[in-house]
Design a protein around this motif. Structure first.
Motif, PDB file in Angstrom:
ATOM      1  N   GLU A 111       0.827  -1.208   0.000  1.00  0.00           N
ATOM      2  CA  GLU A 111       0.000   0.000   0.000  1.00  0.00           C
ATOM      3  C   GLU A 111       0.862   1.260   0.000  1.00  0.00           C
ATOM      4  O   GLU A 111       0.583   2.235   0.695  1.00  0.00           O
ATOM      5  N   GLY A 112       1.951   1.220  -0.765  1.00  0.00           N
ATOM      6  CA  GLY A 112       2.801   2.389  -0.920  1.00  0.00           C
ATOM      7  C   GLY A 112       3.804   2.607   0.190  1.00  0.00           C
ATOM      8  O   GLY A 112       4.563   3.582   0.157  1.00  0.00           O
ATOM      9  N   ASN A 113       3.847   1.710   1.173  1.00  0.00           N
ATOM     10  CA  ASN A 113       4.761   1.855   2.305  1.00  0.00           C
ATOM     11  C   ASN A 113       5.794   0.736   2.313  1.00  0.00           C
ATOM     12  O   ASN A 113       5.523  -0.387   1.885  1.00  0.00           O
ATOM     13  N   PHE A 114       6.977   1.055   2.835  1.00  0.00           N
ATOM     14  CA  PHE A 114       8.033   0.062   2.993  1.00  0.00           C
ATOM     15  C   PHE A 114       8.124  -0.320   4.465  1.00  0.00           C
ATOM     16  O   PHE A 114       8.337   0.532   5.327  1.00  0.00           O
ATOM     17  N   ILE A 115       7.961  -1.611   4.743  1.00  0.00           N
ATOM     18  CA  ILE A 115       7.965  -2.115   6.113  1.00  0.00           C
ATOM     19  C   ILE A 115       9.217  -2.963   6.296  1.00  0.00           C
ATOM     20  O   ILE A 115       9.382  -3.993   5.643  1.00  0.00           O
ATOM     21  N   ARG A 116      10.103  -2.529   7.174  1.00  0.00           N
ATOM     22  CA  ARG A 116      11.338  -3.272   7.400  1.00  0.00           C
ATOM     23  C   ARG A 116      11.049  -4.551   8.179  1.00  0.00           C
ATOM     24  O   ARG A 116      10.343  -4.552   9.179  1.00  0.00           O
ATOM     25  N   ARG A 117      11.621  -5.664   7.704  1.00  0.00           N
ATOM     26  CA  ARG A 117      11.434  -6.950   8.366  1.00  0.00           C
ATOM     27  C   ARG A 117      12.754  -7.560   8.826  1.00  0.00           C
ATOM     28  O   ARG A 117      12.802  -8.718   9.192  1.00  0.00           O
ATOM     29  N   GLY A 118      13.848  -6.796   8.767  1.00  0.00           N
ATOM     30  CA  GLY A 118      15.117  -7.312   9.261  1.00  0.00           C
ATOM     31  C   GLY A 118      15.794  -8.239   8.281  1.00  0.00           C
ATOM     32  O   GLY A 118      15.613  -8.151   7.074  1.00  0.00           O
ATOM     33  N   SER A 119      16.575  -9.177   8.801  1.00  0.00           N
ATOM     34  CA  SER A 119      17.350 -10.083   7.958  1.00  0.00           C
ATOM     35  C   SER A 119      16.824 -11.502   8.069  1.00  0.00           C
ATOM     36  O   SER A 119      16.682 -12.023   9.173  1.00  0.00           O
ATOM     37  N   PRO A 120      16.515 -12.149   6.930  1.00  0.00           N
ATOM     38  CA  PRO A 120      16.138 -13.565   7.000  1.00  0.00           C
ATOM     39  C   PRO A 120      17.243 -14.367   7.669  1.00  0.00           C
ATOM     40  O   PRO A 120      18.422 -14.161   7.395  1.00  0.00           O
ATOM     41  N   ALA A 121      16.866 -15.281   8.549  1.00  0.00           N
ATOM     42  CA  ALA A 121      17.863 -15.981   9.355  1.00  0.00           C
ATOM     43  C   ALA A 121      18.384 -17.245   8.696  1.00  0.00           C
ATOM     44  O   ALA A 121      19.471 -17.688   8.989  1.00  0.00           O
ATOM     45  N   GLY A 122      17.643 -17.838   7.800  1.00  0.00           N
ATOM     46  CA  GLY A 122      18.110 -19.057   7.152  1.00  0.00           C
ATOM     47  C   GLY A 122      16.975 -20.040   6.973  1.00  0.00           C
ATOM     48  O   GLY A 122      16.079 -20.113   7.806  1.00  0.00           O
ATOM     49  N   PRO A 123      16.982 -20.811   5.882  1.00  0.00           N
ATOM     50  CA  PRO A 123      15.848 -21.685   5.573  1.00  0.00           C
ATOM     51  C   PRO A 123      15.642 -22.816   6.554  1.00  0.00           C
ATOM     52  O   PRO A 123      14.567 -23.373   6.641  1.00  0.00           O
ATOM     53  N   SER A 124      16.664 -23.175   7.331  1.00  0.00           N
ATOM     54  CA  SER A 124      16.519 -24.302   8.246  1.00  0.00           C
ATOM     55  C   SER A 124      16.213 -23.869   9.666  1.00  0.00           C
ATOM     56  O   SER A 124      16.101 -24.695  10.558  1.00  0.00           O
ATOM     57  N   GLU A 125      16.089 -22.562   9.894  1.00  0.00           N
ATOM     58  CA  GLU A 125      15.894 -22.072  11.250  1.00  0.00           C
ATOM     59  C   GLU A 125      14.468 -21.581  11.442  1.00  0.00           C
ATOM     60  O   GLU A 125      13.873 -20.992  10.551  1.00  0.00           O
ATOM     61  N   ALA A 126      13.920 -21.811  12.626  1.00  0.00           N
ATOM     62  CA  ALA A 126      12.523 -21.472  12.904  1.00  0.00           C
ATOM     63  C   ALA A 126      12.288 -19.980  12.785  1.00  0.00           C
ATOM     64  O   ALA A 126      13.130 -19.168  13.129  1.00  0.00           O
TER      65      ALA A 126
END
Length: 490
Positions: free
Chosen positions: A454-469
């Motif tokens: 909706e026109g906004n950028f929401i920071r979500r940090g850094s993906p931790a890895g595909p094998s981690e919860a």
């Protein structure tokens, strides 16, 4: 007397020195604990929040998983908790975990929502000290009455915003909505599986890119054919991944690199591959890089780890002949390709007469304060070079003109670039001041995720890895994308 002075110096002065050291503002970890009243696996309109629930933060060694830090907290009357963490846990894996619920009727752990990843380091580009954790939930033994209707409504929203890949002529979308069984909310997804037959009438939406090549929106996330354009536009969401290139040969030698085109080191190659693992379940439809080889290598190596196994293809538009000679004439091959657009506007800041000089020797020659001013001020350039402000002018203009329209059209974009060009873009995304951006540090090879909605950028940090919860819990859309990948590839 002399002995007294020595004793005073040994005992008192260290304490005085410690007292004068600057104390870093602690991280503030915030989150909520809810009761999954509908056994949906996520929050709904019937969700309630649990006061008095106990949670904890745990940080473990990334390699050995040895527990190095633990702290508990209790939720308040709104089901919210917050706790202070003073230490930086850069090389550790940190999670928020549920401990117990005071509500007997809602004390079973909601599967998949018993923990959530939290990034507790200042070396990943996050300027704020606040760390928001995805909500965690306990579940009831049985769903409340009325949940069936709530979940059907949620299913309709899922199909509008996330989309399913349906053949032409399938008019009854209701047959594909999620269904409620006795213990959980089961989503039935219409998606092609590996080795499954494909209908000739299958529709794949394609959007023409500014590079004169066709970029195909991943069918895993393409909208249902029964979704109206207005509804799709309203629900539109796209992922934006930012990656600073891996370590270069001149990073290793501690030289000012700037716009000199040098490749990655062995460590840089490994960092790029690790970055790819972290984003291997996040959709990518377009890739933008600088014109420098270290950024392009990082993008290409990262995509070798992606589970969709699409091939990144560099678009050559330097001349008409280059454009014509690099055209792809197979529709199927185009569908399995990702356009890579390289632009000098995403290049590293040009360091002028400092390029190629050793950083320590330069500091010895000109003085640490002068070199620090050249490197970390916002508007003071090095001799015959660019300031961060000048770098930001070209990088942000390119981002707004070329990349934002792709996000607005629903494409998921990855940018592989450099410390200063990415700092400039993050300054724009996070609305940082010139004083805030000069203290922003980005680690090599660590991806950062934003959600454009909706026109906004929401920071979500850094993906931790595909094998981690917790890595897939950035949004429901990305969680469903991962689920569809699992179904298609298994």
């Amino acid at each position: 007397m002399a002995r007294f002075v020595i004793l005073f110096a040994l005992c008192v002065l260290p304490a005085l020195v410690a007292a004068t050291r600057p104390v870093r503002t602690p991280f503030v970890v915030r989150g909520k604990v809810y009761c999954d009243t509908c056994l949906a696996g996520f929050e709904t309109s019937a969700t309630t929040y649990i006061p008095g629930a106990k949670v904890k933060i745990e940080c473990k060694n990334r390699n050995t998983m040895e527990l190095l830090y633990s702290q508990e907290a209790t939720t308040d009357s709104t089901g919210s908790y917050s706790l202070l963490v003073n230490e930086d846990h850069e090389d550790q894996v940190c999670d928020a975990l549920l401990i117990s619920s005071p509500e007997k009727e809602c004390s079973a752990v909601s599967e998949g929502r018993d923990r959530a990843r939290v990034i507790l380091t200042r070396f990943n580009g996050i300027a704020s000290n606040d760390r928001y954790v995805n909500a965690m939930g306990f579940a009831r033994d049985e769903a409340l009455s009325g949940c069936n209707q709530i979940l059907r409504m949620a299913a309709a929203v899922f199909h509008q915003s996330l989309g399913t890949f349906l053949p032409h002529g399938q008019a009854n979308v209701a047959s594909n909505v999620p269904k409620l069984n006795s213990k959980c909310f089961k989503v039935e997804i219409g998606v092609f599986r590996k080795n499954s037959p494909r209908s000739r009438n299958t529709s794949i939406r394609a959007i023409q890119s500014s590079s004169s090549q066709t970029s195909v929106v991943d069918p895993i996330l393409s909208p249902s054919i029964n979704t109206s354009d207005d509804s799709q536009k309203k629900q539109n969401e796209a992922a934006l991944i930012l990656i600073r290139h891996g370590e270069s040969l001149w990073n290793e030698k501690n030289l000012f690199t700037g716009c000199v085109d040098v490749p990655l080191t062995r460590k840089g190659v490994e960092e790029a591959i690790e970055a790819g693992k972290r984003i291997s379940n996040i959709p990518v439809d377009m890739i933008y890089t600088s014109s420098l080889i270290r950024a392009q290598m990082t993008a290409m190596l990262a995509m070798t780890q992606h589970r969709r196994k699409k091939v990144p293809v560099i678009i050559h538009n330097e001349t008409e002949q280059a454009r014509v000679w690099s055209q792809i004439f197979s529709e199927e091959t185009i569908k399995q390709s990702i356009p890579v657009i390289a632009s000098w506007r995403l290049n590293e800041r040009m360091y002028g007469e400092l390029q190629g000089l050793n950083k320590q020797e330069t500091a010895d020659r000109y003085g640490k304060e002068q070199v620090h001013e050249w490197r970390r001020s916002y508007d003071i350039p090095p001799p015959n070079g660019e300031s961060l402000e000048m770098c930001a002018e070209r990088a942000v203009a390119y981002f707004k003109d070329q990349i934002v329209p792709q996000l607005q059209s629903g494409k998921n974009v990855m940018i592989a670039a450099h410390g200063n060009s990415l700092r400039s873009i993050i300054m724009y995304l996070d609305k940082l001041t010139s004083q805030e951006v000069i203290s922003l540090e980005l680690s090599t090879g660590i991806p950062m995720l934003y959600i454009f909605k909706e026109g906004n950028f929401i920071r979500r940090g850094s993906p931790a890895g595909p094998s981690e919860a917790g890595v897939y819990a950035y949004t429901r859309r990305l969680a469903l994308y991962r689920q569809k990948l699992d179904e298609m590839l298994n």
